[in-house]
Scaffold this active site. Structure first.
Site, PDB file in Angstrom:
ATOM      1  N   CYS B  81       0.797  -1.109  -0.073  1.00 15.98           N
ATOM      2  CA  CYS B  81      -0.035  -0.039   0.135  1.00 15.98           C
ATOM      3  C   CYS B  81       1.004   1.205  -0.042  1.00 15.98           C
ATOM      4  CB  CYS B  81      -0.833  -0.099   1.162  1.00 15.98           C
ATOM      5  SG  CYS B  81      -1.456  -1.576   1.738  1.00 15.98           S
ATOM      6  N   ILE B 206     -12.582  -0.335  -1.093  1.00 11.51           N
ATOM      7  CA  ILE B 206     -11.681  -1.190  -1.972  1.00 11.51           C
ATOM      8  C   ILE B 206     -11.791  -0.493  -3.350  1.00 11.51           C
ATOM      9  CG2 ILE B 206     -11.351  -2.782  -3.642  1.00 11.51           C
ATOM     10  CD1 ILE B 206     -11.921  -4.899  -1.369  1.00 11.51           C
ATOM     11  N   LYS B 325     -10.128   6.749   4.101  1.00  9.93           N
ATOM     12  CA  LYS B 325     -11.306   6.238   4.791  1.00  9.93           C
ATOM     13  C   LYS B 325     -12.469   6.720   3.819  1.00  9.93           C
ATOM     14  CE  LYS B 325     -14.374   4.628   7.423  1.00  9.93           C
ATOM     15  NZ  LYS B 325     -15.040   4.506   5.996  1.00  9.93           N
ATOM     16  N   HIS B 329      -8.803   4.188  -1.292  1.00  5.16           N
ATOM     17  CA  HIS B 329      -7.548   3.568  -1.176  1.00  5.16           C
ATOM     18  C   HIS B 329      -7.259   2.704  -2.325  1.00  5.16           C
ATOM     19  CE1 HIS B 329      -3.994   2.155   0.295  1.00  5.16           C
ATOM     20  NE2 HIS B 329      -4.117   1.224   1.115  1.00  5.16           N
TER      21      HIS B 329
END
Lengths: 136, 379
Positions: B81, B206, B325, B329
């Site tokens: 990430c 996602i 959030k 992401h």
């Protein structure tokens, strides 16, 4: 998902709870590394971790990854100075932080080939509503 | 030799069914090139983790060619990430090493595969031999830290829940955000449990998306832009991929090390930062990220958020984008989004919550805190 060959490759060290102790700083190193992550020394000696310890933290996973059942209960326990991750396969209803656990062999999931496999796993020995000696 | 960001671009974040990896990367990348008057880059660095979900590797060559720069050196950088931040670090190093113009593109297409497949692949950021073999999801690994943190510092469910409320309040006003809706504390703390104690609203969505920053050496930067934003520092640090061999489970040591090094290189202190984008893959990650940046003592960040700190108007303002959030992401793109967002804040053209800022910071975290890049930017 893991593979049969990964389990075959590591089976001895998984089952014996293999770790290292650093001869220079004395720290327990788990998972195994090629140098001590705490002092940098390469003077390491192989050790076997004790099979009893205490829960540091845990989680009950309701959305498990492929190959594992719902819920999947994962804990980190301190075994002889090492932090070890494993599934909780017995006594999960007594699970709390600081609960005492012992390492047993548990059926934990399926490999990419679709085969069920066993790994060291935790059994809660004393914890919520359970004192040591209450179970056999 | 100084390095500047002279152009940025980004796509909306979301479940973007109609757009592939190359479509997303082109939309963001070419917007950044357009900002510098279509001056071609000398190299392209791509941040990405899971293009394999689209059955597509070899992203450097693919995108160089597709964007119209066939022949230009180009490759992908992967750090879970933290891939976007790592790509920024590599792009910055290339300019420091003598290139004049480098385009950094972060791109991720997570919704190409069914969600269970994507979730399994995201867990590949953990240690396959000593963690994944036991079956934790990525949320599960973070849940282990969250329970430990809440227990050790006496942090309540309400205090942890305030993180998501603040993020959605900010992201609601970001036109690029994935989830543009306000939520209240009751909704957060009563949402379904994914991996106890992590609930749905503790977790980022996602997402698909791409972002780009165009880096230039000092002389070139002044030629290409009237509003260059200076990269004062880029610092990457690593930790064990496994959480087991770490001394502490109540902090992210790589994030602490990365932030300290970045502050030292930039010659500033945490109190000098006006705006920061921190990596809140889960509310616990955001809280640990704020503490690693030195904006709160260890054990205090969730309580401070609950008391109203770090909201627009406070210094620093944290995640005016809405963070992972709410903005979302798209994993390998996130670190590039963060830098592009901070650049827009410093230029004064971010289209959402606006912060009057001189100095900004971006923190991108890979794995459970195992690969962290902190970037400091100045107007």
């Amino acid at each position: 998902m893991t593979s049969v060959q990964r389990l075959w490759r590591r089976s001895r060290e998984y089952l014996s709870l293999k770790a290292f102790r650093c001869r220079r700083c004395g720290e327990v190193i788990y998972p195994p590394k090629r140098a001590c992550p705490y002092c940098g020394s390469r003077d390491l000696v192989e050790i076997t971790l004790p099979r009893k310890g205490r829960i540091i933290t845990y989680t009950v996973i309701n959305v498990p990854i492929e190959g594992f059942s719902k819920p999947t209960i994962i804990a980190v326990a301190e075994l002889g100075g090492a932090k070890v991750m494993a599934q909780v396969v017995e006594g999960a209803e007594h699970l709390v932080e600081d609960a005492e656990v012992e390492v047993v062999l548990g059926k934990v999931g399926r490999t990419v080939e679709g085969l069920e496999y066993y790994m060291p796993a935790f059994r809660v020995v004393s914890g919520k509503d359970l004192k040591e000696g209450d179970t056999d | 030799m100084r390095v500047a960001v002279v152009g940025v671009g980004m796509t909306r974040v979301g479940r973007l069914v109609g757009k592939s990896i190359r479509d997303l990367a082109a939309e963001a990348g070419l917007k950044a090139v357009e900002e510098v008057g279509w001056e071609p880059p000398e190299a392209i660095v791509v941040g990405n983790m899971l293009s394999s979900l689209s059955e597509q590797e070899n992203l450097g060559a693919l995108l160089a060619d597709y964007l119209g720069y066939r022949g230009v050196p180009a490759f992908k950088v992967e750090a879970a990430c933290g891939s976007g931040g790592a790509a920024i670090a590599v792009g910055y190093s290339l300019v420091r090493a003598g290139l004049r113009r480098v385009l950094v593109i972060g791109v991720e297409k997570l919704t190409e595969a069914p969600t269970p497949v994507t979730t399994r692949r995201l867990a590949w950021a953990s240690d396959a031999d000593y963690e994944l073999v036991h079956g934790p999801s990525f949320a599960g690994l973070n849940a282990l830290l969250m329970r430990h943190y809440m227990s050790k510092y006496g942090v309540s469910r309400e205090e942890m829940g305030s993180w998501a409320v603040l993020m959605h309040e900010n992201g609601y006003r970001n036109p690029y955000a994935h989830i543009r809706k306000r939520v209240d504390l009751q909704t957060v703390i009563n949402s379904p449990v994914i991996a106890d104690p992590i609930r749905l609203f503790d977790a980022c969505p996602i997402s698909d998306g791409a972002a780009a920053v165009y880096l230039a050496a000092e002389g070139e930067a002044r030629r290409l832009s009237d509003t260059p934003v200076w990269v004062e520092a880029v610092a990457n640090a690593t930790d064990a991929v496994d959480i087991l061999s770490r001394k502490y489970l109540d902090r992210l040591e790589a994030a602490i090390r990365s932030a300290r090094e970045a502050y030292k290189l930039a010659g500033i202190k945490p109190k000098d930062v006006d705006v920061a984008e921190v990596h809140d893959a889960y509310s616990i990650t955001g809280v640990l990220g704020v503490e690693a940046m030195g904006f709160a003592e260890i054990g205090r960040a969730a309580k401070l958020v609950h008391e109203g700190r770090f909201a627009p108007g406070d210094k620093p303002t944290i995640n005016p984008s809405g963070g992972l959030k709410s903005r979302g992401h798209p994993v390998g793109a996130t670190g590039v989004y963060q830098v592009a967002e901070v650049v827009m804040q410093l230029r004064g053209d971010f289209p959402g919550v606006r912060v009057d800022a001189e100095v900004g910071a971006a923190q991108n975290v890979g794995g459970v805190g195992s690969n962290v890049t902190t970037t400091i930017l100045r107007r």
